[in-house]
Design an enzyme around this catalytic site. Structure first.
Site, PDB file in Angstrom:
ATOM      1  N   LYS A   1       0.803  -1.227   0.000  1.00  0.00           N
ATOM      2  CA  LYS A   1       0.000   0.000   0.000  1.00  0.00           C
ATOM      3  C   LYS A   1       0.838   1.281   0.000  1.00  0.00           C
ATOM      4  O   LYS A   1       0.399   2.298  -0.518  1.00  0.00           O
ATOM      5  CB  LYS A   1      -0.964   0.017   1.198  1.00  0.00           C
ATOM      6  CG  LYS A   1      -2.108  -0.966   1.027  1.00  0.00           C
ATOM      7  CD  LYS A   1      -3.119  -0.872   2.147  1.00  0.00           C
ATOM      8  CE  LYS A   1      -4.231  -1.883   1.907  1.00  0.00           C
ATOM      9  NZ  LYS A   1      -5.360  -1.718   2.797  1.00  0.00           N
TER      10      LYS A   1
ATOM     11  N   THR B   1       5.799  -1.315  18.753  1.00  0.00           N
ATOM     12  CA  THR B   1       7.033  -0.615  18.371  1.00  0.00           C
ATOM     13  C   THR B   1       6.749   0.884  18.342  1.00  0.00           C
ATOM     14  O   THR B   1       6.085   1.383  17.425  1.00  0.00           O
ATOM     15  CB  THR B   1       7.498  -1.087  16.975  1.00  0.00           C
ATOM     16  OG1 THR B   1       7.467  -2.514  16.955  1.00  0.00           O
ATOM     17  CG2 THR B   1       8.882  -0.595  16.637  1.00  0.00           C
TER      18      THR B   1
ATOM     19  N   GLY C   1     -14.200  -6.392  10.553  1.00  0.00           N
ATOM     20  CA  GLY C   1     -13.785  -5.655   9.363  1.00  0.00           C
ATOM     21  C   GLY C   1     -14.559  -5.962   8.094  1.00  0.00           C
ATOM     22  O   GLY C   1     -14.262  -5.393   7.044  1.00  0.00           O
TER      23      GLY C   1
HETATM   24  P1  ATR Z   1       3.506  -3.409   8.712  1.00  0.00           P
HETATM   25  O1  ATR Z   1       3.887  -2.891  10.047  1.00  0.00           O
HETATM   26  O2  ATR Z   1       4.636  -4.091   8.002  1.00  0.00           O
HETATM   27  O3  ATR Z   1       2.773  -2.447   7.870  1.00  0.00           O
HETATM   28  P2  ATR Z   1       1.058  -4.618   9.270  1.00  0.00           P
HETATM   29  O4  ATR Z   1       0.626  -6.041   9.111  1.00  0.00           O
HETATM   30  O5  ATR Z   1       0.378  -3.570   8.528  1.00  0.00           O
HETATM   31  O6  ATR Z   1       2.583  -4.637   8.980  1.00  0.00           O
HETATM   32  O7  ATR Z   1       0.992  -4.191  10.796  1.00  0.00           O
HETATM   33  C1  ATR Z   1       1.039  -5.091  11.777  1.00  0.00           C
HETATM   34  C2  ATR Z   1       0.614  -4.373  13.042  1.00  0.00           C
HETATM   35  O8  ATR Z   1       0.305  -5.357  14.008  1.00  0.00           O
HETATM   36  C3  ATR Z   1       1.708  -3.528  13.639  1.00  0.00           C
HETATM   37  O9  ATR Z   1       1.117  -2.476  14.351  1.00  0.00           O
HETATM   38  C4  ATR Z   1       2.402  -4.531  14.565  1.00  0.00           C
HETATM   39  O10 ATR Z   1       3.139  -3.972  15.615  1.00  0.00           O
HETATM   40  P3  ATR Z   1       4.701  -3.650  15.402  1.00  0.00           P
HETATM   41  O11 ATR Z   1       4.760  -2.379  14.626  1.00  0.00           O
HETATM   42  O12 ATR Z   1       5.246  -3.528  16.780  1.00  0.00           O
HETATM   43  O13 ATR Z   1       5.272  -4.805  14.643  1.00  0.00           O
HETATM   44  C5  ATR Z   1       1.190  -5.231  15.123  1.00  0.00           C
HETATM   45  N1  ATR Z   1       1.519  -6.553  15.643  1.00  0.00           N
HETATM   46  C6  ATR Z   1       1.745  -7.678  14.955  1.00  0.00           C
HETATM   47  N2  ATR Z   1       2.016  -8.705  15.788  1.00  0.00           N
HETATM   48  C7  ATR Z   1       1.955  -8.204  17.048  1.00  0.00           C
HETATM   49  C8  ATR Z   1       2.131  -8.757  18.360  1.00  0.00           C
HETATM   50  N3  ATR Z   1       2.416 -10.051  18.548  1.00  0.00           N
HETATM   51  N4  ATR Z   1       1.981  -7.932  19.424  1.00  0.00           N
HETATM   52  C9  ATR Z   1       1.686  -6.628  19.261  1.00  0.00           C
HETATM   53  N5  ATR Z   1       1.512  -6.040  18.058  1.00  0.00           N
HETATM   54  C10 ATR Z   1       1.644  -6.815  16.959  1.00  0.00           C
END
Ligand code: ATR
Length: 273
Positions: free
Chosen positions: A66, A153, A238
């Site tokens: 995206k 994060t 969703g």
């Molecule tokens: P991207 O960050 O590459 O765009 P995404 O699938 O759009 O990927 O986003 C995943 C989201 O889910 C993020 O906010 C991610 O948190 P991080 O930025 O810390 O990675 C969150 N997420 C995924 N797994 C997680 C977990 N086990 N605990 C907390 N947050 C998680």
């Protein structure tokens, strides 16, 4: 002549977009097909070239492209420009490949327009990944000014705050204690998508009149969604957002605003876990 549409993403096998668009093509007698294109980063310029050449009349874009796709487009407009996130591609009559965003409309049309007295509400976005800019903009467009964000994060929240200066940042470790302060909570993380993986706390003490929106629609009931539903919290998954973003994309491509009828919803539900 048959028109071709499709969706690019990775992984993408389980997308319901073909089901959605093919249903409407049939309903409105449009001679068109909709395919799934599992792509890698290197494929993106080739795909854009195919749009220019007329092989595709329009494409949807999903994770993880995206943001990345923007580098290859002639221009981005409207909500795509405001969010830096593109989910729909189209070609104008000057052979310009345009990036649009229909996710913002999707979220607003599906849930946010129904929230009363929006200006007094406090909203929390959990997650700062690919979909979060669209979630933030749609909440703002609905008249809600008090918007907070939290993410595992923290750097990603800081990055989003550069674009959306009004955001309040909540440390991830404070989520449990602060969750009770919000009227609207949107899960924009991927937590809940995979079996057994979900928030590892129980949303205890949330407001009684909370609205909880999960961007995930497959599975249709995530663990958190079920937990809150059982406690009479107003919950949405969703699926409606997915349908409305598709409706706007369909309109941009075909200049027909397709109806969301019960048969379509049942068809989509039958494909979900
Ligand atoms: P991207 O960050 O590459 O765009 P995404 O699938 O759009 O990927 O986003 C995943 C989201 O889910 C993020 O906010 C991610 O948190 P991080 O930025 O810390 O990675 C969150 N997420 C995924 N797994 C997680 C977990 N086990 N605990 C907390 N947050 C998680």
């Amino acid at each position: 002549m048959k028109k071709n549409f499709g969706i690019i993403g990775n992984p993408i096998k389980h997308s319901l977009s073909p089901v959605l668009h093919k249903y409407w093509f049939k309903k409105y007698n449009i001679n068109a097909d909709y395919s799934i294109l599992e792509a890698s980063d290197e494929d993106l310029p080739k795909i854009i070239k195919k749009i220019k050449e007329g092989s595709y009349s329009g494409l949807n874009v999903t994770l993880p492209f995206k943001q990345k796709i923007i580098n290859y487009l002639d221009k981005i407009v409207n909500d795509a420009e405001l969010t830096g996130s593109v989910n729909t591609l189209l070609l104008d009559n000057k052979k310009t490949v345009i990036g649009e965003n229909t996710d913002v409309f999707g979220l607003q049309a599906a849930y946010l327009k129904e929230i009363e007295n929006s200006s007094n509400k406090k909203a929390l976005v959990i997650g700062a990944g690919g979909v979060s800019p669209s979630v933030i903009l749609s909440i703002q467009k609905s008249g809600i000014t008090n918007i907070s964000i939290t993410n595992r994060t923290n750097e990603k929240c800081i990055f989003l705050k550069k674009k959306f200066k009004f955001l309040n940042l909540i440390p991830w470790t404070n989520l449990k204690s602060e969750i009770k302060n919000f009227d609207i909570i949107v899960n924009a993380t991927s937590l809940g998508l995979r079996d057994g993986e979900d928030f590892n706390f129980d949303f205890e003490g949330v407001k009684k009149n909370l609205t909880y929106i999960d961007i995930i629609y497959n599975p249709i009931n995530t663990k958190t969604f079920k937990y809150l539903k059982e406690r009479d919290v107003k919950v949405f998954n969703g699926l409606d957002m997915f349908i409305y973003q598709g409706q706007k994309a369909f309109y941009l491509w075909n200049k027909i605003n397709p109806e969301i009828d019960q048969k379509l919803v049942e068809l989509l539900l039958s494909k979900l876990k």
